[in-house]
Design a protein around this motif. Structure first.
Motif, PDB file in Angstrom:
ATOM      1  N   THR A  12       0.833  -1.209   0.000  1.00  0.00           N
ATOM      2  CA  THR A  12       0.000   0.000   0.000  1.00  0.00           C
ATOM      3  C   THR A  12       0.861   1.250   0.000  1.00  0.00           C
ATOM      4  O   THR A  12       0.346   2.356  -0.073  1.00  0.00           O
ATOM      5  N   CYS A  13       2.156   1.085   0.090  1.00  0.00           N
ATOM      6  CA  CYS A  13       3.108   2.199   0.090  1.00  0.00           C
ATOM      7  C   CYS A  13       3.656   2.377  -1.323  1.00  0.00           C
ATOM      8  O   CYS A  13       4.287   1.460  -1.859  1.00  0.00           O
ATOM      9  N   PRO A  14       3.416   3.527  -1.942  1.00  0.00           N
ATOM     10  CA  PRO A  14       3.887   3.727  -3.309  1.00  0.00           C
ATOM     11  C   PRO A  14       5.412   3.648  -3.436  1.00  0.00           C
ATOM     12  O   PRO A  14       5.928   3.121  -4.424  1.00  0.00           O
ATOM     13  N   ILE A  15       6.137   4.117  -2.429  1.00  0.00           N
ATOM     14  CA  ILE A  15       7.601   4.057  -2.467  1.00  0.00           C
ATOM     15  C   ILE A  15       8.062   2.609  -2.364  1.00  0.00           C
ATOM     16  O   ILE A  15       8.889   2.149  -3.148  1.00  0.00           O
ATOM     17  N   ALA A  55       3.806  -3.295   8.506  1.00  0.00           N
ATOM     18  CA  ALA A  55       4.012  -2.084   7.709  1.00  0.00           C
ATOM     19  C   ALA A  55       5.202  -1.262   8.206  1.00  0.00           C
ATOM     20  O   ALA A  55       5.729  -0.436   7.479  1.00  0.00           O
ATOM     21  N   ARG A  56       5.621  -1.525   9.410  1.00  0.00           N
ATOM     22  CA  ARG A  56       6.680  -0.725  10.034  1.00  0.00           C
ATOM     23  C   ARG A  56       8.069  -1.056   9.495  1.00  0.00           C
ATOM     24  O   ARG A  56       8.964  -0.217   9.514  1.00  0.00           O
ATOM     25  N   ASP A 104      16.685   1.854  10.911  1.00  0.00           N
ATOM     26  CA  ASP A 104      15.844   1.712  12.110  1.00  0.00           C
ATOM     27  C   ASP A 104      15.334   3.039  12.650  1.00  0.00           C
ATOM     28  O   ASP A 104      14.215   3.110  13.163  1.00  0.00           O
ATOM     29  N   HIS A 105      16.163   4.091  12.561  1.00  0.00           N
ATOM     30  CA  HIS A 105      15.795   5.364  13.181  1.00  0.00           C
ATOM     31  C   HIS A 105      15.513   6.473  12.175  1.00  0.00           C
ATOM     32  O   HIS A 105      15.196   7.587  12.579  1.00  0.00           O
ATOM     33  N   PRO A 109      10.967   4.582  10.257  1.00  0.00           N
ATOM     34  CA  PRO A 109       9.949   5.400  10.933  1.00  0.00           C
ATOM     35  C   PRO A 109       9.296   6.429  10.005  1.00  0.00           C
ATOM     36  O   PRO A 109       8.094   6.691  10.119  1.00  0.00           O
ATOM     37  N   ILE A 110      10.072   6.997   9.098  1.00  0.00           N
ATOM     38  CA  ILE A 110       9.506   7.985   8.175  1.00  0.00           C
ATOM     39  C   ILE A 110       8.495   7.320   7.242  1.00  0.00           C
ATOM     40  O   ILE A 110       7.383   7.823   7.048  1.00  0.00           O
ATOM     41  N   LEU A 111       8.867   6.181   6.667  1.00  0.00           N
ATOM     42  CA  LEU A 111       7.944   5.480   5.762  1.00  0.00           C
ATOM     43  C   LEU A 111       6.694   5.015   6.509  1.00  0.00           C
ATOM     44  O   LEU A 111       5.587   5.069   5.967  1.00  0.00           O
TER      45      LEU A 111
END
Length: 128
Positions: A12-15, A55-56, A104-105, A109-111
């Motif tokens: 579901t993430c385009p990137i 998703a993470r 990891d940091h 988290p941004i995505l």
């Protein structure tokens, strides 16, 4: 010959989808021993992951073992002659820790935050 891998990714993430589509074309063209499973199909529960856990991070399954993060990327990168060098370079002692911390940091988290935002806006649907 490399071991078969199952890649679990956030489709579901385009990137994420664009990146995985690139890996699909490389691995299919070379030997096809990588399968890809988008998280919208809910197979993440088979591996003890919640939807948010899945998703993470980026995951692969090899020999029944669930691997995540940069270690998972390195396992996938080893499957293609075009990306094998990335697995080697990011696996070097200092770079291994640095790329792990950045993923990891930073990237993960941004995505994930972008994913949650798409969900809130009702735009979290399977890509292409």
């Amino acid at each position: 010959m490399t071991r078969p891998l199952k890649v679990l990714y956030n489709d579901t993430c385009p990137i994420c989808s664009r990146e995985v589509d690139m890996y699909k074309s490389m691995t299919d063209a070379e030997h096809g021993n990588v399968t890809y499973c988008g998280l919208s199909t809910a197979t993440y529960a088979d591996y003890g992951l919640s939807a948010d856990d899945a998703a993470r991070r980026f995951y692969v399954v090899s020999d029944g073992q669930l691997v995540s993060g940069m270690d998972a990327f390195r396992m996938l990168w080893r499957q293609s002659s075009k990306t094998r060098w990335m697995a080697t370079v990011t696996g070097l002692p200092v770079l291994r820790q640095l790329t792990g911390l950045l993923y990891d940091h930073g990237a993960a988290p941004i995505l994930f935050a972008m994913h949650k935002r798409r969900e809130r806006l009702g735009k979290s649907e399977k890509q292409g």
